[in-house]
Design a protein around this motif. Structure first.
Motif, short mmCIF file in Angstrom:
data_model
loop_
_atom_site.label_atom_id
_atom_site.label_comp_id
_atom_site.label_asym_id
_atom_site.label_seq_id
_atom_site.Cartn_x
_atom_site.Cartn_y
_atom_site.Cartn_z
N SER A 144 -13.16 2.88 18.00
CA SER A 144 -12.22 3.66 17.95
C SER A 144 -12.36 4.71 16.92
O SER A 144 -13.11 4.50 15.99
CB SER A 144 -10.83 2.80 17.49
N VAL A 145 -11.85 5.80 16.99
CA VAL A 145 -12.10 7.05 15.90
C VAL A 145 -11.39 6.38 14.79
O VAL A 145 -11.91 6.69 13.59
CB VAL A 145 -11.11 8.12 16.42
N LEU A 146 -10.47 5.43 14.60
CA LEU A 146 -10.08 4.79 13.69
C LEU A 146 -10.84 4.14 12.67
O LEU A 146 -10.68 3.52 11.55
CB LEU A 146 -8.81 3.80 14.05
N GLY A 147 -12.24 3.64 13.40
CA GLY A 147 -13.12 3.19 12.82
C GLY A 147 -14.09 3.76 12.05
O GLY A 147 -15.23 3.31 11.40
N HIS A 148 -13.90 5.13 11.99
CA HIS A 148 -14.43 6.13 11.29
C HIS A 148 -13.69 7.06 10.08
O HIS A 148 -14.29 7.51 9.16
CB HIS A 148 -15.13 7.36 12.02
N ALA A 149 -12.41 7.05 10.54
CA ALA A 149 -11.42 7.59 9.34
C ALA A 149 -9.95 7.27 9.91
O ALA A 149 -9.61 7.04 10.83
CB ALA A 149 -11.37 9.36 9.84
N ILE A 150 -9.35 6.91 8.65
CA ILE A 150 -8.09 6.63 8.90
C ILE A 150 -6.98 7.70 8.53
O ILE A 150 -6.96 8.20 7.22
CB ILE A 150 -7.70 5.34 7.70
N PRO A 151 -6.24 8.20 9.36
CA PRO A 151 -5.50 9.30 9.18
C PRO A 151 -4.07 8.98 8.19
O PRO A 151 -3.78 7.77 8.49
CB PRO A 151 -4.63 9.63 10.61
N VAL A 152 -3.72 9.91 7.55
CA VAL A 152 -2.57 9.68 6.54
C VAL A 152 -1.21 9.73 7.57
O VAL A 152 -1.13 10.69 8.58
CB VAL A 152 -2.48 10.71 5.62
N ALA A 153 -0.29 8.78 7.47
CA ALA A 153 0.87 8.58 8.37
C ALA A 153 1.45 10.00 7.90
O ALA A 153 1.74 10.58 6.70
CB ALA A 153 1.80 7.40 7.94
N PRO A 154 2.48 10.54 8.90
CA PRO A 154 3.41 11.87 8.59
C PRO A 154 4.36 11.43 7.58
O PRO A 154 4.83 10.51 7.38
CB PRO A 154 4.00 11.94 10.09
N GLY A 155 4.40 12.58 6.64
CA GLY A 155 5.34 12.47 5.56
C GLY A 155 4.91 11.38 4.57
O GLY A 155 5.88 10.93 3.98
N ALA A 157 4.38 8.27 4.88
CA ALA A 157 5.29 6.94 5.34
C ALA A 157 4.34 5.94 5.23
O ALA A 157 2.94 6.24 5.51
CB ALA A 157 5.94 7.12 6.67
N ALA A 158 4.54 4.77 5.13
CA ALA A 158 3.70 3.53 5.31
C ALA A 158 3.33 3.48 6.39
O ALA A 158 3.89 3.42 7.58
CB ALA A 158 4.51 2.28 4.78
N PRO A 159 1.96 3.35 6.89
CA PRO A 159 1.41 3.34 7.93
C PRO A 159 1.52 2.01 8.74
O PRO A 159 2.04 1.03 8.09
CB PRO A 159 -0.11 3.50 7.90
N ILE A 160 1.42 1.94 10.03
CA ILE A 160 1.96 0.72 10.99
C ILE A 160 0.62 0.09 11.35
O ILE A 160 0.82 -0.98 12.24
CB ILE A 160 2.95 1.12 11.97
N MET A 161 -0.40 0.50 11.06
CA MET A 161 -1.63 -0.22 11.61
C MET A 161 -2.39 -1.35 11.06
O MET A 161 -3.05 -1.87 11.66
CB MET A 161 -2.83 1.08 11.67
N ASN A 162 -1.96 -1.62 9.81
CA ASN A 162 -2.40 -2.56 8.75
C ASN A 162 -3.87 -2.80 9.01
O ASN A 162 -4.66 -1.98 8.76
CB ASN A 162 -1.39 -4.09 9.19
N VAL A 163 -4.29 -3.83 9.63
CA VAL A 163 -5.84 -4.37 9.58
C VAL A 163 -6.25 -3.86 10.81
O VAL A 163 -7.62 -3.94 10.99
CB VAL A 163 -6.05 -5.77 9.42
#
Length: 248
Positions: A144-155, A157-163
């Protein structure tokens, strides 16, 4: 893809989404395909809709990749009935909404066990089959692109992707580990990580499936998997990243 004709490809997470799309594309390319998933009935349902010649080359098998016992049972059957594994597409994965600091540790363990250990279990068995037969196979990891960079949640906010993202980071690292191991153990087995952006699959929460957010189709990812498989033996695509365009 001619060199893969009548070879055996194993696809995990094959009951829906990217896995099902990949199964169908591999069958069209004249491979024998084993679909591994927990929901056997889903695979049997779309098998019944395939052309007759493709039905004969598709073998759905119940498997939970988070369980080593389940993986061993599936691969034992594949080796006994079909002779070995020539291509492995590690696609199975799960996602659960929540924060890492509060989500039930049992659920966190399920994510890690499926997304990371599932790849380890299946790749060990596939590699063993390829090496014992001295066959230059191919292992694909759906990252996943999430395996290379973790985006900042809008505003903020606490992200919901956990691990989920950390498990994909692990796949990025293990892809390189496998590349070095396959080479160091004197094989020409290929390894490729395919990292899609947001894709319209069952694990994606409905809140992300809106007209305002560009999204890939499962078939887009499958086409990239088949492209990597179509490369000549002397060429290896280590990482391929795909993202949706912004649209009209």
């Amino acid at each position: 893809m001619e060199r893969w004709h009548n070879r055996v490809a194993v696809v995990t997470g094959a009951s829906s989404g990217i896995g099902a799309a990949t199964v169908k594309d591999l069958l069209k390319a004249n491979l024998m395909v084993v679909g591994l998933a927990r929901r056997l009935e889903r695979m049997e349902a779309y098998k019944a809709e395939l052309p007759a010649d493709q039905q004969k080359r598709f073998y759905p098998f119940t498997c939970d990749v988070s369980s080593q016992e389940s993986v061993d049972k599936a691969f034992d059957w594949i080796i006994e009935k079909l002779g070995g594994v020539d291509i492995l597409v590690n696609n199975a994965g799960i996602f659960k909404i929540g924060q890492a600091v509060t989500l039930d540790p049992v659920q966190i363990q399920q994510i890690v066990q499926t997304n990371v250990m599932g790849v380890v279990y299946c790749t060990q068995r596939a590699f063993k089959s390829m090496k014992e037969r001295n066959y230059d196979g191919h292992v694909v990891i759906v990252n996943s692109v999430l395996g290379h960079a973790i985006p900042v949640a809008p505003g903020n906010a606490a992200p919901i992707m956990n691990v989920y993202a950390p498990t994909k980071y692990a796949l990025t690292a293990i892809t390189e580990v496998y590349r070095q191991e396959f080479r160091g153990l004197k094989t020409k087995i290929k390894i490729t990580s395919v990292s899609p952006g947001l894709t319209d699959t069952e694990i994606v929460p409905e809140q992300f499936k809106t007209d305002d957010i560009p999204i890939l189709k499962s078939e887009d990812v499958s086409s990239c998997i088949l492209f990597t498989l179509s490369t000549p033996p002397h060429m290896q695509i280590h990482e391929i990243t795909l993202r949706p365009t912004l649209g009209e």
